[in-house]
Scaffold this motif. Structure first.
Motif, PDB file in Angstrom:
ATOM      1  N   LEU A   1      90.785  26.835 121.544  1.00 40.92           N
ATOM      2  CA  LEU A   1      89.658  27.781 121.400  1.00 40.92           C
ATOM      3  C   LEU A   1      89.213  28.298 122.768  1.00 40.92           C
ATOM      4  CD1 LEU A   1      87.511  26.015 118.632  1.00 40.92           C
ATOM      5  CD2 LEU A   1      89.023  27.997 118.368  1.00 40.92           C
TER       6      LEU A   1
ATOM      7  N   LEU B   1      81.124  25.220 124.101  1.00 47.51           N
ATOM      8  CA  LEU B   1      82.560  24.936 124.236  1.00 47.51           C
ATOM      9  C   LEU B   1      83.297  26.001 125.053  1.00 47.51           C
ATOM     10  CD1 LEU B   1      84.976  23.096 123.256  1.00 47.51           C
ATOM     11  CD2 LEU B   1      85.354  24.849 121.515  1.00 47.51           C
TER      12      LEU B   1
ATOM     13  N   ARG C   1      97.972  37.045 106.989  1.00 49.12           N
ATOM     14  CA  ARG C   1      97.511  36.635 108.343  1.00 49.12           C
ATOM     15  C   ARG C   1      98.305  37.341 109.441  1.00 49.12           C
ATOM     16  NH1 ARG C   1      97.245  32.445 104.924  1.00 49.12           N
ATOM     17  NH2 ARG C   1      95.301  31.274 104.742  1.00 49.12           N
TER      18      ARG C   1
ATOM     19  N   HIS D   1      91.845  17.136 117.629  1.00 50.48           N
ATOM     20  CA  HIS D   1      90.678  17.994 117.839  1.00 50.48           C
ATOM     21  C   HIS D   1      90.543  18.447 119.294  1.00 50.48           C
ATOM     22  CE1 HIS D   1      87.167  19.336 115.568  1.00 50.48           C
ATOM     23  NE2 HIS D   1      86.525  19.322 116.723  1.00 50.48           N
TER      24      HIS D   1
ATOM     25  N   GLY E   1      92.646  21.205 119.854  1.00 53.62           N
ATOM     26  CA  GLY E   1      92.023  22.321 119.137  1.00 53.62           C
ATOM     27  C   GLY E   1      90.962  22.987 120.010  1.00 53.62           C
ATOM     28  N   ASP E   2      90.147  22.147 120.666  1.00 51.39           N
ATOM     29  CA  ASP E   2      89.111  22.682 121.569  1.00 51.39           C
ATOM     30  C   ASP E   2      89.768  23.458 122.722  1.00 51.39           C
ATOM     31  OD1 ASP E   2      87.225  21.516 120.024  1.00 51.39           O
ATOM     32  OD2 ASP E   2      86.588  20.002 121.471  1.00 51.39           O
TER      33      ASP E   2
ATOM     34  N   VAL F   1      91.167  32.329 113.859  1.00 52.92           N
ATOM     35  CA  VAL F   1      92.457  31.698 114.169  1.00 52.92           C
ATOM     36  C   VAL F   1      93.139  31.301 112.856  1.00 52.92           C
ATOM     37  CG1 VAL F   1      93.587  29.865 115.484  1.00 52.92           C
ATOM     38  CG2 VAL F   1      91.409  30.811 116.291  1.00 52.92           C
ATOM     39  N   ASP F   2      94.440  31.549 112.769  1.00 51.91           N
ATOM     40  CA  ASP F   2      95.174  31.249 111.533  1.00 51.91           C
ATOM     41  C   ASP F   2      95.564  29.772 111.462  1.00 51.91           C
ATOM     42  OD1 ASP F   2      95.101  33.925 110.700  1.00 51.91           O
ATOM     43  OD2 ASP F   2      96.879  34.417 111.914  1.00 51.91           O
ATOM     44  N   PHE F   3      95.385  29.214 110.294  1.00 53.98           N
ATOM     45  CA  PHE F   3      95.776  27.820 110.015  1.00 53.98           C
ATOM     46  C   PHE F   3      95.271  26.861 111.088  1.00 53.98           C
ATOM     47  CE2 PHE F   3      99.229  30.353 107.932  1.00 53.98           C
ATOM     48  CZ  PHE F   3      98.866  30.045 106.625  1.00 53.98           C
ATOM     49  N   PHE F   4      94.019  27.014 111.436  1.00 53.33           N
ATOM     50  CA  PHE F   4      93.495  26.191 112.526  1.00 53.33           C
ATOM     51  C   PHE F   4      93.235  24.749 112.082  1.00 53.33           C
ATOM     52  CE2 PHE F   4      90.332  25.186 115.954  1.00 53.33           C
ATOM     53  CZ  PHE F   4      91.249  25.254 116.979  1.00 53.33           C
TER      54      PHE F   4
HETATM   55  N1  LIG Z   1      88.928  21.654 117.544  1.00 54.22           N
HETATM   56  C1  LIG Z   1      87.952  22.353 116.955  1.00 54.22           C
HETATM   57  N2  LIG Z   1      88.106  22.708 115.661  1.00 54.22           N
HETATM   58  C2  LIG Z   1      87.146  23.422 115.078  1.00 54.22           C
HETATM   59  C3  LIG Z   1      85.995  23.836 115.772  1.00 54.22           C
HETATM   60  N3  LIG Z   1      85.225  24.549 114.916  1.00 54.22           N
HETATM   61  C4  LIG Z   1      85.869  24.615 113.743  1.00 54.22           C
HETATM   62  N4  LIG Z   1      87.046  23.914 113.815  1.00 54.22           N
HETATM   63  C5  LIG Z   1      88.023  23.692 112.788  1.00 54.22           C
HETATM   64  O1  LIG Z   1      88.600  24.873 112.326  1.00 54.22           O
HETATM   65  C6  LIG Z   1      89.161  24.618 111.025  1.00 54.22           C
HETATM   66  C7  LIG Z   1      88.957  25.825 110.172  1.00 54.22           C
HETATM   67  O2  LIG Z   1      89.635  25.576 108.975  1.00 54.22           O
HETATM   68  P1  LIG Z   1      89.657  26.614 107.784  1.00 54.22           P
HETATM   69  O3  LIG Z   1      88.318  27.265 107.643  1.00 54.22           O
HETATM   70  O4  LIG Z   1      90.192  25.885 106.581  1.00 54.22           O
HETATM   71  O5  LIG Z   1      90.622  27.740 108.229  1.00 54.22           O
HETATM   72  P2  LIG Z   1      92.130  27.703 108.736  1.00 54.22           P
HETATM   73  O6  LIG Z   1      92.731  26.343 108.628  1.00 54.22           O
HETATM   74  O7  LIG Z   1      92.146  28.316 110.088  1.00 54.22           O
HETATM   75  O8  LIG Z   1      92.836  28.627 107.690  1.00 54.22           O
HETATM   76  P3  LIG Z   1      92.848  30.214 107.634  1.00 54.22           P
HETATM   77  O9  LIG Z   1      91.597  30.699 108.317  1.00 54.22           O
HETATM   78  O10 LIG Z   1      92.850  30.535 106.180  1.00 54.22           O
HETATM   79  O11 LIG Z   1      94.083  30.689 108.309  1.00 54.22           O
HETATM   80  C8  LIG Z   1      88.482  23.355 110.493  1.00 54.22           C
HETATM   81  O12 LIG Z   1      89.412  22.317 110.459  1.00 54.22           O
HETATM   82  C9  LIG Z   1      87.408  23.083 111.541  1.00 54.22           C
HETATM   83  O13 LIG Z   1      87.193  21.692 111.715  1.00 54.22           O
HETATM   84  C10 LIG Z   1      85.861  23.406 117.131  1.00 54.22           C
HETATM   85  O14 LIG Z   1      84.870  23.689 117.811  1.00 54.22           O
HETATM   86  N5  LIG Z   1      86.865  22.688 117.676  1.00 54.22           N
END
Ligand SMILES: Nc1nc2c(ncn2[C@@H]2O[C@H](COP(=O)(O)OP(=O)(O)OP(=O)(O)O)[C@@H](O)[C@H]2O)c(=O)[nH]1
Length: 321
Positions: free
Chosen positions: A203, A150, A304, A196, A199-200, A184-187
């Motif tokens: 990242l 990615l 955070r 998504h 989201g990518d 990353v916070d609250f991702f």
């Molecule tokens: N778009 C995208 N999302 C990803 C990828 N890898 C992981 N994620 C998402 O990252 C999110 C991580 O969520 P959590 O572990 O709950 O953490 P958070 O929501 O960032 O909360 P905190 O870390 O506590 O601030 C999940 O929803 C995963 O699906 C990726 O390659 N692409």
């Protein structure tokens, strides 16, 4: 035929480097003459010097004499194969002993081939070029296996290898090694809100920003997994690592990627954990990694968007932003 091998290296702007090890300078001279300036040749007349040069110059291949007065070729081979920095360097034994059990033992401890003394230049050239070609392909395969699809950053597998290598390097030199771990916070909320795909994109943008914060050639950044990244900073003390972590935090802030559902900022933020130590034991690198992870966890639970240094490194290094 063999020119193709050299061309492949030349495409990568690189001349293959071989280390010739023999206690007899005349043998070194005979072997060097086979390559007519085609290869970058470095030489060692003892096992001790060979180990030193292999570590510092990382040759693409080693031609290794077996019988030497201090450390013999077998011992040199065993040591090189046991060190993560040198384990992938192919070793060809050059020896007057051609009995099957000598060869079998050499293969057992990691040699890739044998050349009989007195040498035949055409055979030496063929065997060396074959191994250089294989080394190039193996390096390419490893490079691909180390990359995250990615972001294009190095992946966790590479991180694990580099952590081991730098741990040994810093232990030898008694210099500090630092890890910065960030998340990353609250991702999850980001993905849920923007999708998504966005989201990518986020990242990928973070990966580019992280690369931009590296200052020294030995510093490396990795995608550790999901929305978690790590930086490995060899020969870097705690103050240096904290300064890098601040630069990273600010670089991500400066991206100003909107995050409407974050509880800490209207933009995407990260939490950071730092751990730093001067390595002492063989297997302590897992502890360093765990400490950076614990520090990151602390940043998360403290709210955070901040940097935490593992308290064992220094009692008063928790810095709020
Ligand atoms: N778009 C995208 N999302 C990803 C990828 N890898 C992981 N994620 C998402 O990252 C999110 C991580 O969520 P959590 O572990 O709950 O953490 P958070 O929501 O960032 O909360 P905190 O870390 O506590 O601030 C999940 O929803 C995963 O699906 C990726 O390659 N692409």
């Amino acid at each position: 035929m063999w020119n193709k091998v050299l061309d492949e290296y030349a495409i990568r702007c690189y001349k293959p480097r071989i280390l010739i090890v023999d206690d007899q300078p005349v043998n070194i001279h005979t072997l060097s003459a086979v390559f007519h300036g085609e290869l970058d040749i470095i030489v060692a007349t003892s096992g001790e010097k060979a180990l030193h040069l292999a570590l510092k110059q990382k040759p693409d291949l080693i031609l290794l004499d077996i019988v030497m007065p201090d450390i013999d070729g077998y011992e040199v081979c065993r040591k090189l194969k046991n060190d993560p920095i040198t384990e992938w360097i192919p070793i060809i034994f050059v020896t007057a002993e051609t009995e099957a059990n000598v060869e079998a033992y050499g293969f057992e401890i990691g040699a890739v081939d044998f050349i009989a003394k007195p040498i035949n230049p055409a055979i030496v050239r063929a065997r060396v070029m074959t191994q250089l070609m294989l080394k190039l392909y193996m390096d390419n395969m490893r490079e691909v296996a180390w990359l995250d699809g990615l972001t294009g950053l190095y992946n966790r597998r590479r991180f694990d290898e580099m952590l081991k290598q730098h741990w040994l390097l810093c232990r030898r030199e008694q210099r500090p090694l630092a890890i910065i771990m960030l998340d990353v916070d609250f991702f999850k909320r980001f993905n849920d809100n923007y999708g998504h795909q966005k989201g990518d994109d986020c990242l990928r943008a973070i990966a580019v920003a992280l690369k931009g914060t590296l200052r020294r050639p030995m510093d490396m950044v990795f995608r550790y997994g999901g929305e978690e990244f790590t930086c490995l900073l060899p020969l870097t003390d705690l103050a240096g690592a904290q300064e890098r972590a601040s630069a990273i935090l600010n670089a991500i802030k400066a991206l100003q990627i909107p995050h409407a559902t974050s509880r800490v900022s209207p933009f995407v933020t990260i939490s950071i954990g730092i751990a730093c130590t001067i390595p002492e034991q063989e297997k302590g690198e897992e502890d360093l990694l765990n400490h950076s992870d614990q520090a990151l966890y602390q940043s998360k639970s403290d709210g955070r968007n901040r940097i935490t240094t593992w308290p064992g490194d220094k009692p008063d290094t928790v810095s709020e932003v």
